[in-house]
Design a protein around this motif. Structure first.
Motif, PDB file in Angstrom:
ATOM      1  N   GLY A   1     -57.352  31.679 -40.957  1.00 24.18           N
ATOM      2  CA  GLY A   1     -56.170  30.943 -40.562  1.00 24.18           C
ATOM      3  C   GLY A   1     -55.235  31.830 -39.758  1.00 24.18           C
ATOM      4  N   GLU A   2     -54.107  31.262 -39.343  1.00 26.63           N
ATOM      5  CA  GLU A   2     -53.172  31.991 -38.492  1.00 26.63           C
ATOM      6  C   GLU A   2     -52.282  32.942 -39.283  1.00 26.63           C
ATOM      7  OE1 GLU A   2     -54.635  31.387 -35.477  1.00 26.63           O
ATOM      8  OE2 GLU A   2     -52.612  31.203 -34.647  1.00 26.63           O
ATOM      9  N   GLY A   3     -52.317  32.841 -40.589  1.00 24.68           N
ATOM     10  CA  GLY A   3     -51.532  33.756 -41.410  1.00 24.68           C
ATOM     11  C   GLY A   3     -50.205  33.162 -41.858  1.00 24.68           C
TER      12      GLY A   3
ATOM     13  N   TYR B   1     -56.488  37.361 -48.353  1.00 23.39           N
ATOM     14  CA  TYR B   1     -56.213  38.774 -48.073  1.00 23.39           C
ATOM     15  C   TYR B   1     -54.720  38.935 -47.808  1.00 23.39           C
ATOM     16  CZ  TYR B   1     -61.220  39.460 -46.996  1.00 23.39           C
ATOM     17  OH  TYR B   1     -62.595  39.543 -47.053  1.00 23.39           O
TER      18      TYR B   1
ATOM     19  N   LEU C   1     -53.417  36.237 -45.294  1.00 26.82           N
ATOM     20  CA  LEU C   1     -54.445  35.597 -44.478  1.00 26.82           C
ATOM     21  C   LEU C   1     -55.467  34.916 -45.359  1.00 26.82           C
ATOM     22  CD1 LEU C   1     -55.012  38.487 -41.926  1.00 26.82           C
ATOM     23  CD2 LEU C   1     -53.974  36.289 -41.418  1.00 26.82           C
TER      24      LEU C   1
ATOM     25  N   ARG D   1     -46.263  29.204 -41.718  1.00 28.39           N
ATOM     26  CA  ARG D   1     -46.403  30.430 -40.934  1.00 28.39           C
ATOM     27  C   ARG D   1     -45.401  31.499 -41.375  1.00 28.39           C
ATOM     28  NH1 ARG D   1     -48.726  30.703 -35.988  1.00 28.39           N
ATOM     29  NH2 ARG D   1     -48.598  32.924 -36.443  1.00 28.39           N
ATOM     30  N   TYR D   2     -44.204  31.041 -41.744  1.00 30.30           N
ATOM     31  CA  TYR D   2     -43.152  31.979 -42.153  1.00 30.30           C
ATOM     32  C   TYR D   2     -42.440  31.431 -43.386  1.00 30.30           C
ATOM     33  CZ  TYR D   2     -43.851  33.730 -37.421  1.00 30.30           C
ATOM     34  OH  TYR D   2     -44.418  34.220 -36.277  1.00 30.30           O
TER      35      TYR D   2
ATOM     36  N   ASN E   1     -49.309  38.330 -34.116  1.00 26.87           N
ATOM     37  CA  ASN E   1     -48.893  37.157 -34.894  1.00 26.87           C
ATOM     38  C   ASN E   1     -49.978  36.083 -34.993  1.00 26.87           C
ATOM     39  OD1 ASN E   1     -46.237  38.155 -35.425  1.00 26.87           O
ATOM     40  ND2 ASN E   1     -45.766  37.714 -33.294  1.00 26.87           N
ATOM     41  N   ARG E   2     -51.202  36.501 -34.969  1.00 25.29           N
ATOM     42  CA  ARG E   2     -52.317  35.565 -35.080  1.00 25.29           C
ATOM     43  C   ARG E   2     -53.258  36.003 -36.194  1.00 25.29           C
ATOM     44  NH1 ARG E   2     -53.029  32.650 -30.394  1.00 25.29           N
ATOM     45  NH2 ARG E   2     -54.268  31.281 -31.719  1.00 25.29           N
ATOM     46  N   GLY E   3     -54.152  35.099 -36.599  1.00 25.13           N
ATOM     47  CA  GLY E   3     -55.203  35.473 -37.535  1.00 25.13           C
ATOM     48  C   GLY E   3     -56.281  36.271 -36.826  1.00 25.13           C
TER      49      GLY E   3
ATOM     50  N   GLN F   1     -52.299  41.594 -45.464  1.00 23.88           N
ATOM     51  CA  GLN F   1     -52.391  42.579 -44.392  1.00 23.88           C
ATOM     52  C   GLN F   1     -51.091  43.346 -44.288  1.00 23.88           C
ATOM     53  OE1 GLN F   1     -53.023  40.964 -40.463  1.00 23.88           O
ATOM     54  NE2 GLN F   1     -53.351  42.974 -39.559  1.00 23.88           N
TER      55      GLN F   1
ATOM     56  N   MET G   1     -48.075  39.931 -44.745  1.00 22.24           N
ATOM     57  CA  MET G   1     -48.784  38.851 -44.071  1.00 22.24           C
ATOM     58  C   MET G   1     -49.968  38.471 -44.952  1.00 22.24           C
ATOM     59  SD  MET G   1     -49.412  36.875 -41.424  1.00 22.24           S
ATOM     60  CE  MET G   1     -49.127  37.382 -39.730  1.00 22.24           C
TER      61      MET G   1
END
Lengths: 113, 114
Positions: free
Chosen positions: B106-108, B35, B90, B9-10, A41-43, B37, B88
């Motif tokens: 980034g954290e996605g 991108y 990114l 994030r979500y 759950n991270r980049g 994923q 996801m």
């Protein structure tokens, strides 16, 4: 366009053993090669890169990678694996003329105690 | 440290909705990327930009558009979300063109389209 292949979906090693995660690439010009790691759950986080010079590149967390031009490979290695190394690893390539970076499908590394 | 911030994030959206994914970087980077994923497919490039108001298609631009009105901000737009865009997403940035610079991610943003 440039591309990378990671032939293994999953790599399992015991803690303390050496690890290798494989990557081969295809590029028309000079390759810029990268490894990234992703925790759940991270980049993605950058580990290391090869641009030019010494074929053995050292990076974060004790990882290193060896550039082999004749085999078009850039395998990620670590002499002694840790349980905390368990994560998803991505190889990526950029050719020297372009901005865009292409990634492999990823290899899930599991290090067992 | 370079910081790449993705606004959500979500997200959960319905089919046909318009979706905006925002990304901001604070290091004056020239290049920005989007991108997606998916398991077993790795990261696939949707769009990238190497300057304000400039954009280039990546490998899978269909169903997406982007906007870069300011250097630090790169937005991904899904004009009419579909279930196959559940993924996801990114965002990343890097230094100037041709320098072999690594990407900072980034954290996605995990998008679910119902």
């Amino acid at each position: 366009a440039q591309s990378v292949a990671q032939p293994e979906d999953q790599v399992n090693v015991a803690e303390g053993n050496p690890l290798t995660v494989k990557c081969t690439y295809s590029v028309s010009g000079n390759p810029y090669l990268f490894w990234y790691v992703q925790y759940p759950n991270r980049g993605l986080q950058f580990l290391l890169k090869y641009i030019t010079g010494d074929n053995l590149v050292k990076g974060s967390y004790g990882f290193e990678a060896e550039f082999n031009k004749s085999q078009t490979s850039f395998h990620l290695k670590k002499p002694s694996a840790l349980v905390s190394d368990s994560a998803l690893y991505f190889c990526a390539v950029r050719d020297g003329r372009n901005n865009d970076m292409r990634f492999g499908a990823g290899t899930r590394l599991t290090v067992k105690p | 440290d370079v910081k790449v911030t993705q606004s959500s994030r979500y997200l959960v959206k319905r089919t046909g909705e318009k979706v905006f994914l925002e990304c901001v970087q604070d290091m004056d980077h020239e290049n920005m990327f989007w991108y997606r994923q998916d398991p077993g497919l790795g990261l696939r490039l949707i769009y990238f930009s190497y300057d304000v108001k400039m954009k280039e298609k990546g490998d899978i631009p269909e169903g997406y558009s982007v906007s870069r009105e300011k250097k630090e901000r790169f937005s991904l737009i899904l004009e009419s979300a579909s279930t196959n865009q559940t993924s996801m997403y990114l965002c990343a940035s890097s230094l100037q063109r041709g320098l072999g610079g690594e990407l900072f991610f980034g954290e996605g943003s995990r998008l679910t389209v119902l």
